[in-house]
Design a protein around this motif. Structure first.
Motif, short mmCIF file in Angstrom:
data_model
loop_
_atom_site.label_atom_id
_atom_site.label_comp_id
_atom_site.label_asym_id
_atom_site.label_seq_id
_atom_site.Cartn_x
_atom_site.Cartn_y
_atom_site.Cartn_z
N GLU A 155 0.81 -1.26 0.11
CA GLU A 155 0.08 0.00 0.03
C GLU A 155 1.05 1.32 0.00
O GLU A 155 0.61 2.21 -0.59
CB GLU A 155 -0.74 -0.02 1.27
N LYS A 156 1.88 1.24 0.79
CA LYS A 156 2.76 2.37 0.79
C LYS A 156 3.56 2.69 -0.46
O LYS A 156 3.49 3.76 -1.12
CB LYS A 156 4.04 1.97 1.85
N LEU A 157 4.11 1.50 -1.10
CA LEU A 157 4.32 1.55 -2.46
C LEU A 157 3.59 1.96 -3.65
O LEU A 157 3.78 2.92 -4.31
CB LEU A 157 5.13 0.20 -2.77
N ALA A 158 2.42 1.58 -3.59
CA ALA A 158 1.48 2.03 -4.36
C ALA A 158 1.00 3.43 -4.18
O ALA A 158 0.55 4.19 -5.22
CB ALA A 158 0.26 1.18 -4.22
N ALA A 159 1.10 3.97 -2.99
CA ALA A 159 0.77 5.46 -2.70
C ALA A 159 1.82 6.24 -3.44
O ALA A 159 1.46 7.45 -3.81
CB ALA A 159 0.60 5.52 -1.21
N ARG A 160 2.97 5.53 -3.18
CA ARG A 160 4.14 6.56 -3.85
C ARG A 160 4.06 6.42 -5.48
O ARG A 160 4.93 7.03 -6.09
CB ARG A 160 5.43 5.95 -3.30
N GLY A 161 3.20 5.46 -5.90
CA GLY A 161 3.33 5.44 -7.43
C GLY A 161 4.32 4.33 -7.97
O GLY A 161 4.83 4.48 -9.15
N LYS A 162 4.89 3.55 -7.03
CA LYS A 162 6.00 2.82 -7.49
C LYS A 162 5.41 1.35 -7.90
O LYS A 162 4.57 0.56 -7.49
CB LYS A 162 7.01 2.63 -6.46
#
Length: 162
Positions: A155-162
């Protein structure tokens, strides 16, 4: 496309691989530094780390947290594999040294005391189920933590767009 069924075989393989590797490292540390005290709870810590790794793998494959049933099935099977691995290792060591694999010899090897098997057997009837239950709980919560942490990371990586 992600699978919807739990990758149990892969999770168990990861659990065993991490558990064996960590045990070997711990054995080498104990051999190189014989005066270094290694806590008896280290086995539980190793099982927790191995279960967390397996839980992360399962969550990554499913792209969701593991369900209660998935974690429970994994914990029971991982505990059974751990017990089989431990008994097999002790049996192998006894066979290597030409000793019979009897309760008396196991007690002597583990405690350094030649206690009568009858006395120890009365204690083992209570101790073994409790230890197995604790191991199941450790692996259950380890898999749960690993699963939760993997989903949080995704979820954290998706929020950063990675």
């Amino acid at each position: 496309m992600r699978s919807t069924s739990m990758p149990l075989g892969r999770m168990l393989a990861i659990f065993l691989a991490v558990l064996i590797a960590a045990s070997v490292v711990l054995g080498v540390v104990g051999y190189v530094f014989p005066d270094l005290p290694i806590p008896s709870a280290m086995g539980g810590v190793l099982a927790m780390v191995a279960a967390m790794s397996a839980g992360q793998s399962g969550a990554r494959a499913l792209n969701r947290r593991l369900s209660f049933t998935e974690k429970a099935v994994f914990a029971v099977l991982a505990t059974m594999l751990s017990v089989a691995l431990g008994v097999g290792t002790i049996w192998g060591l006894f066979a290597y040294h030409g000793l019979p694999f009897t309760l008396e010899y196991v007690i002597l090897a583990m405690t350094g005391d030649a206690s009568p098997a009858d006395e120890i057997l009365q204690l083992l009837v209570w101790i073994v189920p409790v230890v197995v239950l604790i191991h199941v709980l450790i692996t259950y919560f380890g898999a749960a933590m690993g699963s939760r942490n993997e989903i949080k990371l995704q979820e954290k990586l998706a929020a950063r767009g990675k």
